[in-house]
Write a protein that holds these residues in place. Sequence first.
Motif, PDB file in Angstrom:
ATOM      1  N   ASP A   1      37.105  48.097  31.365  1.00 31.53           N
ATOM      2  CA  ASP A   1      36.397  46.830  31.606  1.00 31.53           C
ATOM      3  C   ASP A   1      35.264  46.979  32.605  1.00 31.53           C
ATOM      4  OD1 ASP A   1      37.917  45.451  29.798  1.00 31.53           O
ATOM      5  OD2 ASP A   1      38.700  43.978  31.223  1.00 31.53           O
TER       6      ASP A   1
ATOM      7  N   ARG B   1      52.482  43.501  28.643  1.00 31.74           N
ATOM      8  CA  ARG B   1      51.597  44.298  29.503  1.00 31.74           C
ATOM      9  C   ARG B   1      52.365  45.031  30.593  1.00 31.74           C
ATOM     10  NH1 ARG B   1      45.957  43.032  30.367  1.00 31.74           N
ATOM     11  NH2 ARG B   1      45.335  41.738  28.624  1.00 31.74           N
TER      12      ARG B   1
ATOM     13  N   ASN C   1      47.856  43.605  22.389  1.00 32.87           N
ATOM     14  CA  ASN C   1      47.912  44.303  21.119  1.00 32.87           C
ATOM     15  C   ASN C   1      47.148  45.594  21.244  1.00 32.87           C
ATOM     16  OD1 ASN C   1      48.378  43.909  18.074  1.00 32.87           O
ATOM     17  ND2 ASN C   1      48.779  41.933  19.058  1.00 32.87           N
TER      18      ASN C   1
ATOM     19  N   GLY D   1      43.262  51.226  31.968  1.00 34.29           N
ATOM     20  CA  GLY D   1      42.219  52.244  31.911  1.00 34.29           C
ATOM     21  C   GLY D   1      42.455  53.350  32.922  1.00 34.29           C
TER      22      GLY D   1
ATOM     23  N   ALA E   1      41.698  46.688  26.077  1.00 36.84           N
ATOM     24  CA  ALA E   1      42.572  47.752  26.584  1.00 36.84           C
ATOM     25  C   ALA E   1      42.573  48.935  25.622  1.00 36.84           C
ATOM     26  CB  ALA E   1      43.982  47.222  26.773  1.00 36.84           C
ATOM     27  N   THR E   2      42.547  48.630  24.332  1.00 36.23           N
ATOM     28  CA  THR E   2      42.504  49.678  23.311  1.00 36.23           C
ATOM     29  C   THR E   2      41.365  50.646  23.604  1.00 36.23           C
ATOM     30  OG1 THR E   2      43.465  48.276  21.593  1.00 36.23           O
ATOM     31  CG2 THR E   2      42.024  50.050  20.839  1.00 36.23           C
TER      32      THR E   2
ATOM     33  N   GLU F   1      44.417  52.001  44.105  1.00 40.99           N
ATOM     34  CA  GLU F   1      44.582  50.658  43.533  1.00 40.99           C
ATOM     35  C   GLU F   1      44.509  49.644  44.674  1.00 40.99           C
ATOM     36  OE1 GLU F   1      44.958  48.857  40.614  1.00 40.99           O
ATOM     37  OE2 GLU F   1      45.190  47.171  42.000  1.00 40.99           O
TER      38      GLU F   1
HETATM   39  C1  LIG Z   1      43.578  36.657  27.187  1.00 42.59           C
HETATM   40  C2  LIG Z   1      43.317  38.116  27.031  1.00 42.59           C
HETATM   41  C3  LIG Z   1      43.939  38.787  26.001  1.00 42.59           C
HETATM   42  C4  LIG Z   1      43.672  40.152  25.793  1.00 42.59           C
HETATM   43  N1  LIG Z   1      44.284  40.765  24.763  1.00 42.59           N
HETATM   44  C5  LIG Z   1      44.023  42.063  24.523  1.00 42.59           C
HETATM   45  C6  LIG Z   1      44.655  42.732  23.441  1.00 42.59           C
HETATM   46  O1  LIG Z   1      45.454  42.156  22.689  1.00 42.59           O
HETATM   47  N2  LIG Z   1      44.350  44.047  23.237  1.00 42.59           N
HETATM   48  C7  LIG Z   1      43.491  44.725  24.040  1.00 42.59           C
HETATM   49  O2  LIG Z   1      43.262  45.917  23.801  1.00 42.59           O
HETATM   50  N3  LIG Z   1      42.883  44.125  25.083  1.00 42.59           N
HETATM   51  C8  LIG Z   1      43.126  42.818  25.347  1.00 42.59           C
HETATM   52  N4  LIG Z   1      42.537  42.203  26.409  1.00 42.59           N
HETATM   53  C9  LIG Z   1      41.609  42.971  27.262  1.00 42.59           C
HETATM   54  C10 LIG Z   1      42.350  43.837  28.274  1.00 42.59           C
HETATM   55  O3  LIG Z   1      43.217  43.058  29.044  1.00 42.59           O
HETATM   56  C11 LIG Z   1      41.359  44.534  29.190  1.00 42.59           C
HETATM   57  O4  LIG Z   1      40.285  45.049  28.454  1.00 42.59           O
HETATM   58  C12 LIG Z   1      42.058  45.695  29.916  1.00 42.59           C
HETATM   59  O5  LIG Z   1      43.127  45.221  30.680  1.00 42.59           O
HETATM   60  C13 LIG Z   1      41.054  46.450  30.778  1.00 42.59           C
HETATM   61  O6  LIG Z   1      41.731  47.452  31.487  1.00 42.59           O
HETATM   62  P1  LIG Z   1      41.051  48.118  32.769  1.00 42.59           P
HETATM   63  O7  LIG Z   1      42.053  49.084  33.271  1.00 42.59           O
HETATM   64  O8  LIG Z   1      39.695  48.576  32.427  1.00 42.59           O
HETATM   65  O9  LIG Z   1      40.860  46.916  33.795  1.00 42.59           O
HETATM   66  P2  LIG Z   1      41.943  46.025  34.535  1.00 42.59           P
HETATM   67  O10 LIG Z   1      43.137  45.815  33.677  1.00 42.59           O
HETATM   68  O11 LIG Z   1      41.229  44.820  35.018  1.00 42.59           O
HETATM   69  O12 LIG Z   1      42.422  46.908  35.763  1.00 42.59           O
HETATM   70  C14 LIG Z   1      41.599  47.089  36.894  1.00 42.59           C
HETATM   71  C15 LIG Z   1      42.483  47.524  38.059  1.00 42.59           C
HETATM   72  O13 LIG Z   1      41.651  47.863  39.147  1.00 42.59           O
HETATM   73  C16 LIG Z   1      42.115  47.248  40.327  1.00 42.59           C
HETATM   74  N5  LIG Z   1      40.933  47.085  41.175  1.00 42.59           N
HETATM   75  C17 LIG Z   1      39.968  46.132  41.101  1.00 42.59           C
HETATM   76  N6  LIG Z   1      39.020  46.352  42.002  1.00 42.59           N
HETATM   77  C18 LIG Z   1      39.357  47.494  42.663  1.00 42.59           C
HETATM   78  C19 LIG Z   1      38.739  48.242  43.695  1.00 42.59           C
HETATM   79  N7  LIG Z   1      37.561  47.890  44.220  1.00 42.59           N
HETATM   80  N8  LIG Z   1      39.360  49.361  44.156  1.00 42.59           N
HETATM   81  C20 LIG Z   1      40.553  49.760  43.623  1.00 42.59           C
HETATM   82  N9  LIG Z   1      41.187  49.065  42.632  1.00 42.59           N
HETATM   83  C21 LIG Z   1      40.577  47.954  42.150  1.00 42.59           C
HETATM   84  C22 LIG Z   1      42.749  45.960  39.858  1.00 42.59           C
HETATM   85  O14 LIG Z   1      43.690  45.461  40.790  1.00 42.59           O
HETATM   86  C23 LIG Z   1      43.395  46.421  38.557  1.00 42.59           C
HETATM   87  O15 LIG Z   1      44.685  46.940  38.768  1.00 42.59           O
HETATM   88  C24 LIG Z   1      42.783  40.846  26.651  1.00 42.59           C
HETATM   89  C25 LIG Z   1      42.187  40.176  27.728  1.00 42.59           C
HETATM   90  C26 LIG Z   1      42.449  38.831  27.925  1.00 42.59           C
HETATM   91  C27 LIG Z   1      41.793  38.133  29.074  1.00 42.59           C
END
Ligand SMILES: Cc1cc2nc3c(=O)[nH]c(=O)nc-3n(C[C@H](O)[C@H](O)[C@H](O)COP(=O)(O)OP(=O)(O)OC[C@H]3O[C@@H](n4cnc5c(N)ncnc54)[C@H](O)[C@@H]3O)c2cc1C
Length: 430
Positions: free
Chosen positions: A302, A102, A44, A11, A315-316, A31
């Motif tokens: 998320d 990933r 995916n 994201g 992630a999508t 980060e």
């Molecule tokens: C088993 C499983 C399978 C999945 N499969 C899929 C799939 O096939 N397709 C799909 O679209 N989604 C899938 N997902 C969901 C997807 O992984 C998440 O929705 C996505 O990674 C969210 O991205 P994000 O960047 O919002 O959060 P995150 O990936 O959680 O990234 C958050 C980042 O913020 C950092 N962070 C945390 N707190 C702080 C802070 N206070 N200050 C600074 N940095 C911080 C963390 O270290 C991390 O790098 C799956 C999830 C799981 C558990």
Amino acid sequence: MRILIAGAGIGGLSTALSLEAVGFSDVQIFESAHELRSVGVGLNLLPNAVRELTELGVFDPLAAQAVETSELLLFHRSGGLVWREPRGRAAGYAWPQLSVHRAHLQNVLAHAVRERLGEDAIRTNMRVVGHATTRSKGVSVAVRHDRTDGAIHMEEHADLLIAADGIHSAVRAQHYPDEGEPLANGLIMWRGMSRAAPFLTGSSMAVIGDMHKKLVVYPVAPPDAGTGKQLVNWVGARPDTCVERDPETVRRHALEFFHDLSVTWLDIPSLISASETIMEHPMQDRDPVTNWVFGRAVLLGDAAHPMYPAGSNGATQAIVDARVLAHALATSGSTETALMAYERERLPAMSRIQHSNREMGPERVIDLVHQRAPDGFVDINQVISEEELQTVSATYANIGGFEPEELNARPSYTVERSTSRRTASEVTSS
Ligand SMILES: Cc1cc2nc3c(=O)[nH]c(=O)nc-3n(C[C@H](O)[C@H](O)[C@H](O)COP(=O)(O)OP(=O)(O)OC[C@H]3O[C@@H](n4cnc5c(N)ncnc54)[C@H](O)[C@@H]3O)c2cc1C
């Protein structure tokens, strides 16, 4: 206009790229981790995310080490085929569905961010711990910078803070202090990655089993020229609340648990045995909330809409959030209007997906079939009608806003830099 992003996950990185694409140049990601590493294994990406990544100019490096998913198959735990549907371009989308490692996705995004916004655009060891709106309508961000000789507490100023800090978001916690820990649904997931011979079409995603015993498998890279094997991502789920830490016990448990899951086209025990590591963690989400915008702080990915991993949407949708937010900031009359437009477009739709994923999205048909025919079936039409199967799939596609016609016809979120209100005089006073 200075924009800070908390979190360099999918994201946060997509947001930095999206902002740069519409003309913002003062963008920095903080980060918390020591280095950029990807938690988890495969992913995916649905065509709506692949469209955005294509328009951001990162499709080619991404696709070089990815698999264009051509179909989704759902199997009963006894091996019978319940449902098969085309995916991505095979389903009529103008963009493919991609299965990726990933780490590869994160590397492609991070490389592009550094190339376009500078090496300093991603700063690690920087944990956002709090924020407050300032009198000048900006935001002051409290950051803990972890160093080998101890932690330093800093205060950074920006015009906007975008919280992409995941399911444990510190920014969200500040505004929802009573929310507590994420909600577990009583399922524990195993996640692994193995090299295996290509199965089915070589680009198939398959779900085997039901709510009580489920395995999802799909390849995430092209076959290796030497061995002919593919990197296959697998995710298992079982009803439980305890997480095991010892890697070999985890593997033994997974092998025992799936011993009666059987399909003709994949050797499941070999797949599990070949996995280098197997991670175990609870399946979690949070309840949808009513606001993502708090003055000059806004939630994304998320942090905004944590959901169960059903339907490949987490992630999508984080990637789509990024594009919608950047588009709104570039085209709205003020930052406040832009943030409200983003929330209005994304929050209700994402809340619907969060709720739908609690029913396990489109995969709930295999639960229905399991309830009606726990020992398997000879003819699936005797268990569930084609119409019922179609309804479940179509309803979910509708909820996710990713029906082919809708996505193909939707105008792009790309804003030409010459027309972006951000490129000329930055609207810090807006
Ligand atoms: C088993 C499983 C399978 C999945 N499969 C899929 C799939 O096939 N397709 C799909 O679209 N989604 C899938 N997902 C969901 C997807 O992984 C998440 O929705 C996505 O990674 C969210 O991205 P994000 O960047 O919002 O959060 P995150 O990936 O959680 O990234 C958050 C980042 O913020 C950092 N962070 C945390 N707190 C702080 C802070 N206070 N200050 C600074 N940095 C911080 C963390 O270290 C991390 O790098 C799956 C999830 C799981 C558990």
